[in-house]
Design an enzyme around this catalytic site. Sequence first.
Site, PDB file in Angstrom:
ATOM      1  N   ARG A  17     -10.436  31.379 -25.087  1.00  0.00           N
ATOM      2  CA  ARG A  17     -11.700  31.378 -25.831  1.00  0.00           C
ATOM      3  C   ARG A  17     -12.833  31.914 -24.955  1.00  0.00           C
ATOM      4  O   ARG A  17     -13.275  33.043 -25.112  1.00  0.00           O
ATOM      5  CB  ARG A  17     -12.019  29.958 -26.332  1.00  0.00           C
ATOM      6  CG  ARG A  17     -13.090  29.914 -27.447  1.00  0.00           C
ATOM      7  CD  ARG A  17     -14.517  30.075 -26.988  1.00  0.00           C
ATOM      8  NE  ARG A  17     -14.962  29.048 -26.066  1.00  0.00           N
ATOM      9  CZ  ARG A  17     -16.157  29.055 -25.463  1.00  0.00           C
ATOM     10  NH1 ARG A  17     -16.998  30.063 -25.668  1.00  0.00           N
ATOM     11  NH2 ARG A  17     -16.500  28.097 -24.632  1.00  0.00           N
ATOM     12  N   ASP A  18     -13.270  31.136 -23.998  1.00  0.00           N
ATOM     13  CA  ASP A  18     -14.396  31.537 -23.149  1.00  0.00           C
ATOM     14  C   ASP A  18     -14.046  32.771 -22.330  1.00  0.00           C
ATOM     15  O   ASP A  18     -14.898  33.623 -22.067  1.00  0.00           O
ATOM     16  CB  ASP A  18     -14.776  30.373 -22.232  1.00  0.00           C
ATOM     17  CG  ASP A  18     -16.144  30.534 -21.598  1.00  0.00           C
ATOM     18  OD1 ASP A  18     -16.868  31.467 -21.974  1.00  0.00           O
ATOM     19  OD2 ASP A  18     -16.493  29.724 -20.729  1.00  0.00           O
ATOM     20  N   HIS A  34     -17.849  22.534 -15.501  1.00  0.00           N
ATOM     21  CA  HIS A  34     -17.549  23.913 -15.919  1.00  0.00           C
ATOM     22  C   HIS A  34     -18.358  24.860 -15.028  1.00  0.00           C
ATOM     23  O   HIS A  34     -19.579  24.942 -15.157  1.00  0.00           O
ATOM     24  CB  HIS A  34     -17.934  24.079 -17.390  1.00  0.00           C
ATOM     25  CG  HIS A  34     -17.688  25.432 -17.967  1.00  0.00           C
ATOM     26  ND1 HIS A  34     -16.840  25.633 -19.036  1.00  0.00           N
ATOM     27  CD2 HIS A  34     -18.176  26.657 -17.666  1.00  0.00           C
ATOM     28  CE1 HIS A  34     -16.823  26.916 -19.357  1.00  0.00           C
ATOM     29  NE2 HIS A  34     -17.636  27.559 -18.528  1.00  0.00           N
ATOM     30  N   HIS A  76     -18.957  28.766 -13.285  1.00  0.00           N
ATOM     31  CA  HIS A  76     -18.720  30.200 -13.214  1.00  0.00           C
ATOM     32  C   HIS A  76     -18.807  30.621 -11.747  1.00  0.00           C
ATOM     33  O   HIS A  76     -19.384  29.923 -10.927  1.00  0.00           O
ATOM     34  CB  HIS A  76     -19.733  30.960 -14.068  1.00  0.00           C
ATOM     35  CG  HIS A  76     -19.461  30.853 -15.538  1.00  0.00           C
ATOM     36  ND1 HIS A  76     -19.134  31.939 -16.321  1.00  0.00           N
ATOM     37  CD2 HIS A  76     -19.451  29.782 -16.369  1.00  0.00           C
ATOM     38  CE1 HIS A  76     -18.928  31.546 -17.568  1.00  0.00           C
ATOM     39  NE2 HIS A  76     -19.117  30.241 -17.625  1.00  0.00           N
ATOM     40  N   CYS A 102     -20.651  35.211 -20.566  1.00  0.00           N
ATOM     41  CA  CYS A 102     -21.305  34.814 -21.805  1.00  0.00           C
ATOM     42  C   CYS A 102     -22.119  35.979 -22.345  1.00  0.00           C
ATOM     43  O   CYS A 102     -22.972  36.520 -21.635  1.00  0.00           O
ATOM     44  CB  CYS A 102     -22.214  33.603 -21.569  1.00  0.00           C
ATOM     45  SG  CYS A 102     -23.116  33.080 -23.039  1.00  0.00           S
ATOM     46  N   ASN A 132     -15.395  32.773 -15.364  1.00  0.00           N
ATOM     47  CA  ASN A 132     -15.209  31.386 -14.962  1.00  0.00           C
ATOM     48  C   ASN A 132     -14.396  31.338 -13.670  1.00  0.00           C
ATOM     49  O   ASN A 132     -13.704  32.293 -13.313  1.00  0.00           O
ATOM     50  CB  ASN A 132     -14.447  30.621 -16.046  1.00  0.00           C
ATOM     51  CG  ASN A 132     -15.208  30.557 -17.351  1.00  0.00           C
ATOM     52  OD1 ASN A 132     -15.975  29.647 -17.593  1.00  0.00           O
ATOM     53  ND2 ASN A 132     -14.982  31.548 -18.203  1.00  0.00           N
TER      54      ASN A 132
END
Length: 300
Positions: free
Chosen positions: A16-17, A206, A208, A239, A248
């Site tokens: 997803r991300d 989370h 990056h 993003c 990430n």
Amino acid sequence: MFSLPNNVTIIEVGPRDGLQNEKNQVSTETKLEFIHSLQDAGIQEMEITSFVSPKWVPQMADSSQIVQLSSKKGRQIVLTPNEKGIERALEVGADSLAVFVGVSNTFNLKNINKSTEQSMQDLKPVITKLKEQGIFIRACISTAFYCPYEGKINEADTIALCKEFASWGVDELSVADTIGMANPVESYQLFSKLAELLPNVLMTAHFHDTRKMGLANIFAALQAGITRFDTSAGGLGGCPFAPGATGNVATEDVVNMLHTMNIETGIDLNQLCKAVSIIDPHVSRPIDTGMYRLFAINHS
């Protein structure tokens, strides 16, 4: 002596991300093969897709097919930015939903065209209803440390947003260094306070890797008592609404670091790198994470 846990849970966000900002259109079949290979590596929790408008994120246009065709192993999370997305996700059988709000008002406006306050007002009744239905809710807190538009975020604002979500009964908080500007001291300070204030909520960090401090920030969060981390196989990600955000922190590099510190993850590192090799030919930038590079050399 460092205070470190015996076990850590990895929440894989690559499908997803990791892919949402990918320029190349990745086929549904390739995404499913990627997801299933990650599951074979031992991943138990994963963000598999997002129910966003295909107009804004065309990579996620096949979200319904991904939910319906993926093997149901462990917790499969789908991102739902609004009520329409939630309805679509529930219609195809999703039972673990992620919502997101930026601590930064400017980021939130650019991302979903709502202020942070308006987003929270809109989400409260929705989350209350979903919890009554037994749906697992993951609240993603964007720009928890820094914002590409507003700069450094007041720690108290991040904590207040997390506390508000927790008061509504969300199951998990994923607290994100969205543009990868946090340092290990900031990581330790924020997560120490969150772990103490909200002991009954699953707390996930989370990070990056924009400034190559992802692993260091994870190590700091470990010492703060955090045992759950979002990572992305191959270091994929970024993003579309956060200029300057790179991928990430790479799942394979995090798993390697944890295993060398005798922290269990339940993940097979070699199989994990095989999963990365599935997606590697289909993305627009070469995957060059430390552990994947070693894997590719050994299997060339």
